[in-house]
Design a protein around this motif. Structure first.
Motif, PDB file in Angstrom:
ATOM      1  N   ALA A   1     -78.555 -54.485 -57.117  1.00  0.00           N
ATOM      2  CA  ALA A   1     -79.806 -55.237 -57.078  1.00  0.00           C
ATOM      3  C   ALA A   1     -80.519 -55.062 -58.412  1.00  0.00           C
ATOM      4  O   ALA A   1     -80.443 -53.995 -59.023  1.00  0.00           O
ATOM      5  CB  ALA A   1     -80.702 -54.762 -55.938  1.00  0.00           C
ATOM      6  N   THR A   2     -81.191 -56.129 -58.856  1.00  0.00           N
ATOM      7  CA  THR A   2     -81.955 -56.056 -60.103  1.00  0.00           C
ATOM      8  C   THR A   2     -83.065 -57.092 -60.087  1.00  0.00           C
ATOM      9  O   THR A   2     -82.958 -58.118 -59.418  1.00  0.00           O
ATOM     10  CB  THR A   2     -81.046 -56.284 -61.333  1.00  0.00           C
ATOM     11  OG1 THR A   2     -81.823 -56.127 -62.521  1.00  0.00           O
ATOM     12  CG2 THR A   2     -80.426 -57.671 -61.328  1.00  0.00           C
ATOM     13  N   ASP A   3     -84.140 -56.778 -60.814  1.00  0.00           N
ATOM     14  CA  ASP A   3     -85.205 -57.766 -60.984  1.00  0.00           C
ATOM     15  C   ASP A   3     -85.426 -58.060 -62.469  1.00  0.00           C
ATOM     16  O   ASP A   3     -86.416 -58.674 -62.851  1.00  0.00           O
ATOM     17  CB  ASP A   3     -86.517 -57.277 -60.344  1.00  0.00           C
ATOM     18  CG  ASP A   3     -87.044 -56.007 -60.993  1.00  0.00           C
ATOM     19  OD1 ASP A   3     -86.395 -55.496 -61.928  1.00  0.00           O
ATOM     20  OD2 ASP A   3     -88.106 -55.512 -60.564  1.00  0.00           O
ATOM     21  N   GLY A   4     -84.471 -57.634 -63.296  1.00  0.00           N
ATOM     22  CA  GLY A   4     -84.586 -57.854 -64.727  1.00  0.00           C
ATOM     23  C   GLY A   4     -85.248 -56.693 -65.458  1.00  0.00           C
ATOM     24  O   GLY A   4     -85.085 -56.541 -66.674  1.00  0.00           O
ATOM     25  N   HIS A   5     -86.002 -55.854 -64.733  1.00  0.00           N
ATOM     26  CA  HIS A   5     -86.656 -54.689 -65.335  1.00  0.00           C
ATOM     27  C   HIS A   5     -85.922 -53.395 -64.991  1.00  0.00           C
ATOM     28  O   HIS A   5     -85.926 -52.443 -65.760  1.00  0.00           O
ATOM     29  CB  HIS A   5     -88.105 -54.571 -64.851  1.00  0.00           C
ATOM     30  CG  HIS A   5     -88.927 -55.781 -65.136  1.00  0.00           C
ATOM     31  ND1 HIS A   5     -89.316 -56.140 -66.405  1.00  0.00           N
ATOM     32  CD2 HIS A   5     -89.417 -56.735 -64.303  1.00  0.00           C
ATOM     33  CE1 HIS A   5     -90.025 -57.255 -66.345  1.00  0.00           C
ATOM     34  NE2 HIS A   5     -90.104 -57.639 -65.086  1.00  0.00           N
ATOM     35  N   ARG A   6     -85.344 -53.363 -63.791  1.00  0.00           N
ATOM     36  CA  ARG A   6     -84.550 -52.186 -63.392  1.00  0.00           C
ATOM     37  C   ARG A   6     -83.366 -52.676 -62.581  1.00  0.00           C
ATOM     38  O   ARG A   6     -83.377 -53.802 -62.071  1.00  0.00           O
ATOM     39  CB  ARG A   6     -85.369 -51.172 -62.591  1.00  0.00           C
ATOM     40  CG  ARG A   6     -85.945 -51.704 -61.286  1.00  0.00           C
ATOM     41  CD  ARG A   6     -87.404 -52.070 -61.434  1.00  0.00           C
ATOM     42  NE  ARG A   6     -87.891 -52.836 -60.279  1.00  0.00           N
ATOM     43  CZ  ARG A   6     -88.503 -52.312 -59.255  1.00  0.00           C
ATOM     44  NH1 ARG A   6     -88.676 -51.023 -59.160  1.00  0.00           N
ATOM     45  NH2 ARG A   6     -88.958 -53.078 -58.292  1.00  0.00           N
ATOM     46  N   LEU A   7     -82.349 -51.829 -62.485  1.00  0.00           N
ATOM     47  CA  LEU A   7     -81.109 -52.209 -61.805  1.00  0.00           C
ATOM     48  C   LEU A   7     -80.568 -51.007 -61.050  1.00  0.00           C
ATOM     49  O   LEU A   7     -80.671 -49.868 -61.526  1.00  0.00           O
ATOM     50  CB  LEU A   7     -80.091 -52.720 -62.832  1.00  0.00           C
ATOM     51  CG  LEU A   7     -78.689 -53.106 -62.336  1.00  0.00           C
ATOM     52  CD1 LEU A   7     -78.152 -54.294 -63.141  1.00  0.00           C
ATOM     53  CD2 LEU A   7     -77.690 -51.945 -62.429  1.00  0.00           C
ATOM     54  N   ALA A   8     -80.008 -51.251 -59.871  1.00  0.00           N
ATOM     55  CA  ALA A   8     -79.347 -50.200 -59.094  1.00  0.00           C
ATOM     56  C   ALA A   8     -77.928 -50.666 -58.773  1.00  0.00           C
ATOM     57  O   ALA A   8     -77.723 -51.801 -58.338  1.00  0.00           O
ATOM     58  CB  ALA A   8     -80.114 -49.934 -57.795  1.00  0.00           C
ATOM     59  N   ARG A   9     -76.954 -49.785 -59.010  1.00  0.00           N
ATOM     60  CA  ARG A   9     -75.552 -50.086 -58.680  1.00  0.00           C
ATOM     61  C   ARG A   9     -74.990 -48.907 -57.890  1.00  0.00           C
ATOM     62  O   ARG A   9     -74.876 -47.801 -58.404  1.00  0.00           O
ATOM     63  CB  ARG A   9     -74.734 -50.277 -59.967  1.00  0.00           C
ATOM     64  CG  ARG A   9     -73.315 -50.787 -59.724  1.00  0.00           C
ATOM     65  CD  ARG A   9     -72.421 -50.536 -60.919  1.00  0.00           C
ATOM     66  NE  ARG A   9     -72.029 -49.125 -61.007  1.00  0.00           N
ATOM     67  CZ  ARG A   9     -71.440 -48.592 -62.082  1.00  0.00           C
ATOM     68  NH1 ARG A   9     -71.228 -49.312 -63.161  1.00  0.00           N
ATOM     69  NH2 ARG A   9     -71.095 -47.306 -62.082  1.00  0.00           N
ATOM     70  N   ILE A  10     -74.658 -49.167 -56.629  1.00  0.00           N
ATOM     71  CA  ILE A  10     -74.227 -48.092 -55.724  1.00  0.00           C
ATOM     72  C   ILE A  10     -72.808 -48.389 -55.233  1.00  0.00           C
ATOM     73  O   ILE A  10     -72.516 -49.499 -54.777  1.00  0.00           O
ATOM     74  CB  ILE A  10     -75.176 -47.980 -54.505  1.00  0.00           C
ATOM     75  CG1 ILE A  10     -76.649 -48.147 -54.922  1.00  0.00           C
ATOM     76  CG2 ILE A  10     -74.943 -46.669 -53.772  1.00  0.00           C
ATOM     77  CD1 ILE A  10     -77.169 -47.118 -55.881  1.00  0.00           C
TER      78      ILE A  10
ATOM     79  N   TYR B   1     -73.981 -58.207 -64.132  1.00  0.00           N
ATOM     80  CA  TYR B   1     -74.810 -57.002 -64.284  1.00  0.00           C
ATOM     81  C   TYR B   1     -74.173 -55.957 -65.196  1.00  0.00           C
ATOM     82  O   TYR B   1     -74.860 -55.116 -65.789  1.00  0.00           O
ATOM     83  CB  TYR B   1     -75.090 -56.375 -62.913  1.00  0.00           C
ATOM     84  CG  TYR B   1     -73.841 -55.978 -62.175  1.00  0.00           C
ATOM     85  CD1 TYR B   1     -73.256 -54.733 -62.372  1.00  0.00           C
ATOM     86  CD2 TYR B   1     -73.217 -56.847 -61.286  1.00  0.00           C
ATOM     87  CE1 TYR B   1     -72.104 -54.369 -61.719  1.00  0.00           C
ATOM     88  CE2 TYR B   1     -72.056 -56.490 -60.616  1.00  0.00           C
ATOM     89  CZ  TYR B   1     -71.502 -55.252 -60.839  1.00  0.00           C
ATOM     90  OH  TYR B   1     -70.349 -54.909 -60.192  1.00  0.00           O
ATOM     91  N   SER B   2     -72.842 -55.999 -65.322  1.00  0.00           N
ATOM     92  CA  SER B   2     -72.155 -54.957 -66.107  1.00  0.00           C
ATOM     93  C   SER B   2     -72.580 -54.994 -67.573  1.00  0.00           C
ATOM     94  O   SER B   2     -72.514 -53.982 -68.277  1.00  0.00           O
ATOM     95  CB  SER B   2     -70.631 -55.110 -66.000  1.00  0.00           C
ATOM     96  OG  SER B   2     -70.226 -56.372 -66.497  1.00  0.00           O
ATOM     97  N   ARG B   3     -73.060 -56.149 -68.034  1.00  0.00           N
ATOM     98  CA  ARG B   3     -73.444 -56.276 -69.447  1.00  0.00           C
ATOM     99  C   ARG B   3     -74.724 -55.494 -69.769  1.00  0.00           C
ATOM    100  O   ARG B   3     -74.965 -55.159 -70.924  1.00  0.00           O
ATOM    101  CB  ARG B   3     -73.648 -57.750 -69.814  1.00  0.00           C
ATOM    102  CG  ARG B   3     -72.351 -58.560 -69.810  1.00  0.00           C
ATOM    103  CD  ARG B   3     -72.555 -59.928 -70.407  1.00  0.00           C
ATOM    104  NE  ARG B   3     -73.677 -60.633 -69.761  1.00  0.00           N
ATOM    105  CZ  ARG B   3     -74.346 -61.611 -70.339  1.00  0.00           C
ATOM    106  NH1 ARG B   3     -74.064 -61.975 -71.568  1.00  0.00           N
ATOM    107  NH2 ARG B   3     -75.320 -62.223 -69.684  1.00  0.00           N
ATOM    108  N   VAL B   4     -75.549 -55.240 -68.752  1.00  0.00           N
ATOM    109  CA  VAL B   4     -76.823 -54.547 -69.026  1.00  0.00           C
ATOM    110  C   VAL B   4     -76.755 -53.046 -68.739  1.00  0.00           C
ATOM    111  O   VAL B   4     -77.724 -52.328 -68.934  1.00  0.00           O
ATOM    112  CB  VAL B   4     -78.001 -55.170 -68.232  1.00  0.00           C
ATOM    113  CG1 VAL B   4     -78.178 -56.618 -68.607  1.00  0.00           C
ATOM    114  CG2 VAL B   4     -77.802 -55.018 -66.731  1.00  0.00           C
ATOM    115  N   ILE B   5     -75.603 -52.582 -68.246  1.00  0.00           N
ATOM    116  CA  ILE B   5     -75.447 -51.135 -68.005  1.00  0.00           C
ATOM    117  C   ILE B   5     -74.952 -50.494 -69.293  1.00  0.00           C
ATOM    118  O   ILE B   5     -73.824 -50.736 -69.723  1.00  0.00           O
ATOM    119  CB  ILE B   5     -74.474 -50.863 -66.838  1.00  0.00           C
ATOM    120  CG1 ILE B   5     -75.017 -51.489 -65.545  1.00  0.00           C
ATOM    121  CG2 ILE B   5     -74.266 -49.363 -66.655  1.00  0.00           C
ATOM    122  CD1 ILE B   5     -74.118 -51.344 -64.342  1.00  0.00           C
TER     123      ILE B   5
END
Length: 372
Positions: free
Chosen positions: A176-185, A250-254
């Motif tokens: 989940a992400t809102d553009g400011h923070r992201l969680a990957r579980i 999402y992998s691009r922003v981690i």
């Protein structure tokens, strides 16, 4: 229809049903719950056309049948009845009424024909698997805080569930992400989930599904198609449409090159951020982290309201760094940590920061910095 049911069983079923029903409805039938009596039990079905919940409860069926009645009204009546009461429900289709009786209390509620009630069409689910309740609960609980609430970016208004390559083989992953923070579980991929299509589970569905995940001894049967997802326990079936959109890569922003490592007691860190943020401006909620050898200074300088500073003993051995964040984002990420220590990995003051729980890389969080 005529049935007798124990008050606690009726209340439990009605609580789940009425939470799906929207308070404001332009279609009257959507404010109702469909009650069907058959065999040795009752079923309760409620929908908002995007989510449908079907709950079952044991009951003494004196006469089989079905009707629909206002979900919130019936729930409020049952909630206010005394514990241990036996509740009798009897429908009069000709009069369009449902009689509700318990002890000396009796109510007569308006009903609508069961034929008008919309039932969600059954989908052909291409992927079916079972998942332990604690596993599914962890996946969604740790990811959901990062969901977006901006309706314009509707494809971020949920949790993206898919099969992915994890550290130890294939994984069931929620992002989940809102553009400011992201969680990957990540969690080990359950048997049968190899062909899981990536689906975005809507925010409301995440909240309703979470109510099914309190009993650790129950396995959740998950069925997924391109357009729908279903979570089922022996008592309850929750079916939902998924968000029709493409989740970003999402992998691009981690970040992968962050080497400056800070280790801090997660609870102490969250409380310290909360304390210094008390004087921050409501709009920016900015807090500055100043890192030096084994020392972290949290500070806020808000010209309108004041300034605050707090020092924490931490494990940090890299070059000094100053970086700013939204206090709310820092707290929410720190609150996800089940272990004692949170590990932050920095690169530079303008780059995304990575956070994880100790050495556990199955839960990874990213937070964007801000200027302070």
């Amino acid at each position: 229809m005529k049935v007798s049911i124990e008050r606690s069983a009726l209340l439990k079923a009605m609580s789940r049903a009425q939470s799906v029903v929207e308070r404001r409805n332009t279609i009257p039938i959507l404010a109702n719950v469909l009650i069907e009596a058959e065999g040795d039990g009752l079923s309760f079905r409620a929908t908002d056309l995007d989510i449908e919940v079907l709950d079952r409860a044991p009951a003494m069926v004196l006469k089989a049948g079905a009707t629909t009645v206002g979900a919130h009204t019936l729930h409020e009546i049952v909630r206010k009845l005394p514990d241990g009461a036996m509740v009798e429900l009897e429908s009069d289709d000709a009069a369009g009424r449902l009689a509700v009786r318990a002890g000396r209390s009796s109510f007569s509620l308006a009903t609508l024909p069961r034929e008008d009630f919309p039932v969600m069409a059954n989908a052909e689910y291409e992927c079916n698997f079972a998942c332990d309740t604690p596993v599914l609960r962890r996946l969604f609980d740790k990811a959901k805080f990062a969901m977006s609430v901006e309706e314009t970016r509707y494809y971020l208004n949920g949790v993206y569930m898919h099969a992915a390559d994890g550290l130890d083989g294939r994984a069931l992953r929620c992002v989940a992400t809102d553009g400011h923070r992201l969680a990957r579980i990540d969690a080990p991929l359950p048997q049968g989930a190899d062909n899981l299509p990536g689906v975005i589970v809507p925010r409301k569905t995440v909240g309703e599904m979470r109510k099914l995940l309190d009993d650790d001894d129950v396995q959740i049967a998950v069925s997924v198609s391109e357009t729908k997802i279903r979570f089922a326990t022996p008592e309850v079936t929750l079916t939902s449409k998924v968000i029709d959109g493409t989740f970003p890569d999402y992998s691009r922003v981690i970040p992968t090159g962050n080497t400056k490592r800070l280790e801090v007691d997660a609870t102490e860190f969250s409380k310290a951020v909360d304390r210094v943020a008390t004087v921050s401006s409501e709009r920016s909620r900015a807090v500055k982290l100043s890192l030096d050898e084994d020392r972290l200074v949290l500070s806020v300088n808000a010209p309108d309201s004041g300034a605050a500073e707090e020092e924490l003993a931490v494990a940090y051995g890299d070059e000094p760094l100053e970086i700013g964040f939204n206090a709310k984002y820092l707290q929410e990420i720190a609150d996800q940590v089940d272990r004692e220590n949170a590990v932050f990995l920095f690169n530079a003051s303008g780059d995304p920061t990575l956070m994880r729980e100790g050495d556990d890389e199955t839960a990874v969080y990213v937070v964007m910095p801000m200027r302070v």
